[in-house]
Design a protein around this motif. Structure first.
Motif, short mmCIF file in Angstrom:
data_model
loop_
_atom_site.label_atom_id
_atom_site.label_comp_id
_atom_site.label_asym_id
_atom_site.label_seq_id
_atom_site.Cartn_x
_atom_site.Cartn_y
_atom_site.Cartn_z
N LEU A 121 -10.89 -8.29 49.15
CA LEU A 121 -11.08 -7.88 47.76
C LEU A 121 -10.37 -6.56 47.48
O LEU A 121 -9.72 -6.40 46.44
CB LEU A 121 -12.57 -7.76 47.44
CG LEU A 121 -13.38 -9.06 47.43
CD1 LEU A 121 -14.85 -8.75 47.26
CD2 LEU A 121 -12.90 -10.00 46.35
N ALA A 122 -10.46 -5.63 48.41
CA ALA A 122 -9.80 -4.33 48.25
C ALA A 122 -8.28 -4.49 48.23
O ALA A 122 -7.59 -3.77 47.50
CB ALA A 122 -10.22 -3.38 49.37
N MET A 123 -7.76 -5.44 49.00
CA MET A 123 -6.31 -5.66 49.02
C MET A 123 -5.79 -6.08 47.65
O MET A 123 -4.67 -5.72 47.27
CB MET A 123 -5.95 -6.71 50.07
CG MET A 123 -5.96 -6.16 51.47
SD MET A 123 -5.66 -7.38 52.78
CE MET A 123 -4.30 -8.32 52.17
N THR A 124 -6.59 -6.78 46.87
CA THR A 124 -6.18 -7.17 45.52
C THR A 124 -5.94 -5.92 44.68
O THR A 124 -4.94 -5.81 43.97
CB THR A 124 -7.25 -8.06 44.87
OG1 THR A 124 -7.51 -9.16 45.72
CG2 THR A 124 -6.80 -8.55 43.51
N ALA A 125 -6.87 -4.96 44.76
CA ALA A 125 -6.71 -3.72 44.01
C ALA A 125 -5.52 -2.92 44.52
O ALA A 125 -4.75 -2.37 43.73
CB ALA A 125 -7.99 -2.89 44.10
N VAL A 126 -5.32 -2.88 45.82
CA VAL A 126 -4.19 -2.14 46.41
C VAL A 126 -2.87 -2.77 45.97
O VAL A 126 -1.90 -2.07 45.67
CB VAL A 126 -4.31 -2.09 47.94
CG1 VAL A 126 -3.05 -1.56 48.59
CG2 VAL A 126 -5.51 -1.23 48.34
#
Length: 166
Positions: A50-55
């Motif tokens: 999920l964090a990779m989507t924001a990154v």
């Protein structure tokens, strides 16, 4: 309850679980005395995805495709907000289940049965917020071992509902 859940749960020293600020603000108001609270974060790998989507959204902002980043970044933040924590709060008046910000608030007087059960995740199509073909809803995370709390209850119109908390 697994050792991981026990380790993640906050206690006040005497045993009962202490809800986090979100649960106190949005889940427990008007429900009377708190009887039980459980908070289960998503597995670290799932949170990393999920964090990779924001990154990726941040990276796109610095590229020629910067306009794509304008929607990918907020999308990643929303996904993480909605699907990173599963909570259960039981008060004198309600059973409140939330996956992110979604889930039912079941009045105690509407509950006909509450029982721990084994379930097959395939019946619901995996993890998350899912509905089976027979109309039952499940709110679960990977790692629950196929165990859930099954609540049979009646909604305001008198229709019988089944909700699972995994």
């Amino acid at each position: 309850m697994s050792d991981e859940e026990t380790a993640l749960a906050k206690t006040d020293g005497s045993g009962p679980r202490v809800p986090d600020a979100y649960a106190r603000e949005f889940m427990d108001k008007g429900g009377g005395a708190l009887l039980h609270h459980a908070r289960r974060p998503a597995p670290k790998l799932f949170q990393a995805l999920l964090a990779m989507t924001a990154v990726m959204g941040l990276g796109l902002l610095a590229s020629p495709a910067w306009m794509t980043g304008l929607w990918v970044l907020p999308l990643g933040v929303l996904l993480w907000t909605f699907f990173s924590v599963l909570r259960l709060s039981i008060t004198e008046k309600f059973v409140n289940i939330q996956y992110g910000v979604f889930g039912p608030k079941i009045p105690m007087e509407a509950i006909e049965e509450a029982v721990a059960v084994d379930y097959n995740p395939i019946r619901f199509g995996g993890w998350g917020i899912k509905r089976s073909f027979d109309g039952a809803w499940i709110y679960n995370m990977p790692g629950d071992g196929g165990r859930a709390l099954k609540i049979v209850w009646r909604d305001a119109k008198g229709k019988q509902r089944q909700t699972y908390f995994g």
